[in-house]
Design a protein around this motif. Structure first.
Motif, PDB file in Angstrom:
ATOM      1  N   TYR A   5      37.158  37.077  52.954  1.00  0.00           N
ATOM      2  CA  TYR A   5      36.454  35.886  53.166  1.00  0.00           C
ATOM      3  C   TYR A   5      35.298  35.803  53.766  1.00  0.00           C
ATOM      4  O   TYR A   5      35.174  36.113  55.074  1.00  0.00           O
ATOM      5  CB  TYR A   5      37.466  34.890  53.792  1.00  0.00           C
ATOM      6  N   PHE A  29      45.698  29.812  45.794  1.00  0.00           N
ATOM      7  CA  PHE A  29      44.694  29.759  44.633  1.00  0.00           C
ATOM      8  C   PHE A  29      45.132  28.909  43.680  1.00  0.00           C
ATOM      9  O   PHE A  29      44.284  28.456  42.742  1.00  0.00           O
ATOM     10  CB  PHE A  29      44.371  31.041  44.384  1.00  0.00           C
ATOM     11  N   ARG A  37      37.789  28.245  40.686  1.00  0.00           N
ATOM     12  CA  ARG A  37      38.155  29.508  40.900  1.00  0.00           C
ATOM     13  C   ARG A  37      36.813  30.220  40.505  1.00  0.00           C
ATOM     14  O   ARG A  37      36.545  31.316  41.163  1.00  0.00           O
ATOM     15  CB  ARG A  37      39.262  29.947  39.908  1.00  0.00           C
ATOM     16  N   ILE A  41      35.966  32.394  43.869  1.00  0.00           N
ATOM     17  CA  ILE A  41      36.670  33.733  43.939  1.00  0.00           C
ATOM     18  C   ILE A  41      35.842  34.623  43.002  1.00  0.00           C
ATOM     19  O   ILE A  41      35.674  34.192  41.966  1.00  0.00           O
ATOM     20  CB  ILE A  41      37.938  33.603  43.231  1.00  0.00           C
ATOM     21  N   VAL A  52      36.244  35.980  48.512  1.00  0.00           N
ATOM     22  CA  VAL A  52      36.671  34.329  48.617  1.00  0.00           C
ATOM     23  C   VAL A  52      35.709  33.653  49.503  1.00  0.00           C
ATOM     24  O   VAL A  52      35.317  33.892  50.630  1.00  0.00           O
ATOM     25  CB  VAL A  52      37.988  34.035  49.201  1.00  0.00           C
TER      26      VAL A  52
END
Length: 79
Positions: A5, A29, A37, A41, A52
Motif C-alpha cells: 500500500y 476489493f 479497481r 490496484i 494498492v
C-alpha cells in the motif's frame, strides 16, 4: 499474494502484507467499481506483487485542514 500500500498523493509507503489465503471480500476489493479497481490496484506481472493506492495519515490530515480552511467564511458577518 504480496500487497504493498502506498499513498496516491505523496507516494509514501503505508504498509505491506502477505495476503496469502485472503479473499477480495476480506481485503475490501469487492466494493470497488471496475474503474476504481483500474485506478487503485496495479499488479506487477513479473513478481505478482499487488500495489494498492491509498491515502496516508499525513495526507488525510492535510486534506482535513484544507477542508476546514475552505469552510471558514473569508467575509465575517456581524449579527
Amino acid at each position: 499474494m504480496h500487497i504493498v500500500y502506498t499513498c496516491s498523493h505523496c507516494d509514501a509507503f503505508i504498509a505491506e502484507i502477505d495476503a496469502t489465503g485472503l479473499t477480495e471480500v476480506q481485503l475490501g476489493f469487492d466494493c470497488l467499481t471496475p474503474e476504481e479497481r483500474q485506478d487503485i490496484i496495479k499488479i506487477n506481472p513479473n513478481s505478482g506483487t499487488i500495489f494498492v493506492a491509498a491515502i496516508c495519515d499525513s495526507c488525510i490530515g492535510e486534506i482535513e485542514r484544507m477542508q476546514e480552511k475552505l469552510s471558514v467564511s473569508p467575509f465575517p458577518f456581524i449579527h
